[in-house]
Scaffold this active site. Structure first.
Site, PDB file in Angstrom:
ATOM      1  N   SER A  86      -9.870 -52.429 -63.972  1.00  0.00           N
ATOM      2  CA  SER A  86     -11.098 -51.685 -64.271  1.00  0.00           C
ATOM      3  C   SER A  86     -12.213 -52.552 -64.845  1.00  0.00           C
ATOM      4  O   SER A  86     -13.378 -52.173 -64.782  1.00  0.00           O
ATOM      5  CB  SER A  86     -10.777 -50.551 -65.232  1.00  0.00           C
ATOM      6  N   GLU A 124     -22.553 -43.313 -75.756  1.00  0.00           N
ATOM      7  CA  GLU A 124     -21.602 -43.810 -76.739  1.00  0.00           C
ATOM      8  C   GLU A 124     -20.840 -44.939 -76.080  1.00  0.00           C
ATOM      9  O   GLU A 124     -20.748 -45.000 -74.853  1.00  0.00           O
ATOM     10  CB  GLU A 124     -20.629 -42.702 -77.156  1.00  0.00           C
ATOM     11  N   LYS A 161     -17.647 -49.065 -64.955  1.00  0.00           N
ATOM     12  CA  LYS A 161     -18.595 -48.175 -65.628  1.00  0.00           C
ATOM     13  C   LYS A 161     -19.915 -48.026 -64.881  1.00  0.00           C
ATOM     14  O   LYS A 161     -20.571 -46.994 -64.961  1.00  0.00           O
ATOM     15  CB  LYS A 161     -18.862 -48.677 -67.047  1.00  0.00           C
TER      16      LYS A 161
END
Lengths: 269, 439
Positions: free
Chosen positions: B383, B110, B88
């Site tokens: 990830s 969000e 991210k």
């Protein structure tokens, strides 16, 4: 000319702005939403906006979302909106009240834009207000609305560039929906000064009819906006009245709001 | 096929948004288009990636894990080693820089699992910006640790109690905030979904994953992989690594969606597998919806995959058959989660565990094609790391007592509350024995 445009022109002929009232279909029940809409029409509302409850209403504030969530929880189905529109148009035929449907776009896409439009016309509906559909993405809707003679009410916002206002006004039929403020639906204590500028921008772009919505809740708001716009759209206050006092309370509120418009005319004349 | 600019990917994408936000999207698009060809901007990103986020992330060969994937060579792209613990950060640094270019001082976001919220709070702290993170109330409960992390970083976390109280409702509330505060605020959308330019822009910031992975696998093995696997919620980590290989026809690409309790049940988040095209959160894409076009609530053990939509580029890649999308159940994912813990000493995010479970299947298929399986190569995008998921995993594997306290015994001796083969094996034998049992 469309029934919506007729309603606004009729109000103009009476030297006043038109009053547009919003209610969600199916809240608190399908029958009560019909009764409330008829009460609006019988108490001075010129155009009725029937909202389709939707799972992700990003332009709605908490009052309207709570109502539509309740309608969905009680099993509201999109096809019921045609029953509501038909019942209301049948019951208000003597008044010439125009009925628009306000809907987020996915339920229309899911049914099929042509099929939805066909059924809306059959029910006596005048067109659609589409809060999350801008003209840029509306090719299918252009085609269907032309085919069935439906109004397509697009929104312009305080943030819209002059180019976008012009493009949106050109795409619009019925009236241009001027968003009064940057935000979602819901009662506000004062009308944002941006509203007047949005109306002026739409007029400058050639909009023959401009109505103001979002954050309009009191007779004072209605009077103020009615002095410069062709129509005033009230939603949250009506839904609150329905929640608290049923269709009767809706009728009383509509009478109060519409009398405000008449007083404006008297004062301004 | 790489670097597709949007706004459309085949029939998907676009801008299905309130008019109030179109000007902000125009401004963002304009800023992004200029920035992505501005050497100064690209240099700043590269420097922050190197000196702050920790890039390039490693490509680690998972030799013991590979034994359970048909014997093919499995490599892990270690986005879990990035600062804040997931991919991210790539996107958030890029968007925060764009926000600064636009003169905006407030970031909103969000978050589902909390990783994107933590990354956004991190970037906001780094750049001295205010940060508000919308998070479903249910997700706040599931990911309490990440709520605390965001608060420690100075962000305000707003629990969302509308709707299903998960990621889609957090997006709705973030959009409402954005409409009302667009002059000062940039909405740091966390995945490659939403209105144009978000899908193309978020992918741009994540393409570094695929570019590095391609370069690293060539350097480490001298050849391209046979397959690339990633998990798909909105699909940002996946689209990032996929783009490194889209134009390599020899590379099979797989996206693994959250199959939840099974796609035959109503409790899953397998958007591409069982959804159909619709409009949500600004883009046309595959969507889990009912006959009325109402969004259907999704379910996954992974809060980060618990989303009923998917990025529009994935819908396109599915339609043209370039990427194969398959569901992975909660049980399969948790089996793979445990497997990676035990074989490699890496606790993965439960999101990534879906990709690991998929890689096991892909490895078995490749091995079944014949030849020496060790000649076959699979890359899995790891990830994120599983710190945030420890509570969920501990519950799943029965490590907690009735008071929610850790029982103090090891994973391998606990009874699995699911009915997976791994859990049964764990109860029957010591660790080494069950590893043989599932080989």
């Amino acid at each position: 000319m469309s029934k919506v445009a007729d309603a606004i022109e009729k109000a103009r002929g009476e030297a006043r702005a038109a009053l547009v009232g919003y209610l969600p279909a199916g809240y608190p029940s399908v029958q009560e939403s019909i009764d409330a809409a008829i009460a609006l029409a019988r108490n001075g509302v010129d155009i009725i906006e029937i909202g389709i409850p939707y799972s992700d209403p990003v332009m709605d504030g908490s009052v309207i979302q709570a109502a539509t969530t309740e309608a969905l929880a009680k099993g509201f189905r999109v096809a019921s909106v045609f029953d509501v529109v038909k019942a209301v148009t049948d019951a208000t035929a003597d008044l010439g009240t125009a009925v628009l449907v306000m809907t987020y776009w996915n339920p229309v896409m899911r049914m099929g834009v042509d099929e939805f439009s066909r059924r809306l016309v059959e029910a006596g509906g005048s067109g659609l207000i589409t809060p999350d559909l801008v003209p840029d993405e509306a090719a299918e809707w252009f085609e269907a609305s032309d085919k069935y003679g439906l109004d397509r009410v697009f929104l312009v916002a305080p943030s819209s560039s002059p180019e976008r206002v012009a493009m949106t006004v050109a795409a619009t039929r019925g009236f241009t929906y001027a968003v009064s403020l940057m935000g979602v639906t819901g009662a506000r204590t004062a009308v944002d000064s941006a509203a007047r500028h949005v109306v002026e921008a739409a007029r400058a772009a050639g909009a023959p009819r401009v109505c103001v919505g979002l954050g309009v809740s009191t007779s004072e708001h209605v009077r103020e906006i009615g002095s410069y716009a062709d129509g005033v759209i009230v939603g949250t206050a009506i839904v609150s009245a329905l929640r608290e006092g049923g269709p009767e309370a809706v009728g009383r509120l509509a009478a109060e709001l519409s009398s405000g418009l008449k007083r404006t005319t008297a004062a301004g004349a | 096929m790489r670097h597709a600019p949007g706004p459309y990917f085949g029939a998907y994408g676009g801008r299905w948004m309130p008019e109030s936000l179109i000007a902000a999207l125009d401004e963002l698009e304009d800023t992004f288009e200029k920035a992505k060809v501005d050497p100064e901007f690209l240099a700043e990103i590269a420097e922050l990636n190197r000196s702050y986020a920790g890039r390039p992330s490693l490509l680690t060969e998972a030799k013991r894990f590979s034994q359970h994937a048909g014997g093919v060579r499995v490599f892990l792209k270690r986005e879990d080693l990035n600062h804040t613990g997931s991919h991210k950060i790539n996107n958030v640094i890029g968007q925060a820089l764009l926000a600064r270019r636009m003169g905006k001082s407030r970031l909103i976001a969000e978050t589902g699992a909390g990783q994107h919220g933590v990354a956004t709070a991190t970037a906001a702290a780094l750049f001295g910006m205010e940060c508000i993170v919308y998070m479903g109330a249910e997700d706040c409960r599931r990911q309490a640790l990440n709520v605390a992390r965001m608060q420690l970083l100075g962000a305000t976390v707003v629990p969302v109690t509308n709707g299903s109280q998960t990621l889609k409702d957090a997006i709705n509330d973030a959009l409402r905030d954005w409409v009302a505060n667009v002059e000062t605020t940039h909405y740091v959308l966390g995945t490659a979904a939403g209105a144009h330019p978000f899908p193309a822009m978020v992918r741009f910031f994540h393409e570094v994953i695929g570019e590095e992975a391609r370069e690293q696998i060539l350097a480490q093995t001298g050849r391209l992989p046979d397959a690339v696997c990633a998990c798909i919620g909105g699909g940002s980590n996946a689209i990032g690594i996929f783009h490194g290989f889209l134009d390599d026809p020899s590379v099979k690409i797989y996206g693994f969606e959250a199959g939840g309790e099974g796609v035959e049940t109503a409790r899953h988040a397998a958007t591409i597998t069982l959804g159909r095209p619709g409009v949500l959160h600004g883009a046309r894409s595959y969507l889990m919806q009912d006959e009325d076009g109402q969004t259907v609530e999704s379910h996954s053990i992974s809060a980060g995959l618990d989303y009923p939509g998917v990025g529009p580029e994935h819908s396109y890649l599915h339609d043209i058959g370039r990427v194969t999308y398959e569901p992975i159940t909660d049980t399969e994912a948790m089996d793979a989660f445990s497997l990676l813990c035990h074989t490699e000493g890496i606790i993965p995010a439960i999101e990534s565990a879906h990709a690991l479970a998929g890689a096991v299947k892909v490895g078995e298929r490749l091995a079944a094609e014949g030849g020496d399986p060790h000649e076959r190569i699979v890359i899995v995008n790891l990830s994120g790391r599983g710190d945030k998921d420890v509570q969920t995993a501990a519950e799943w594997f029965g490590l907690l007592d009735e008071n929610g306290q850790v029982k103090g015994t090891t994973l391998s001796t606990r009874r699995h509350k699911g009915s997976s083969r791994l859990g049964e094996a764990q109860n029957e034998a010591a660790q080494d024995e069950w590893q043989e049992g599932i080989a």
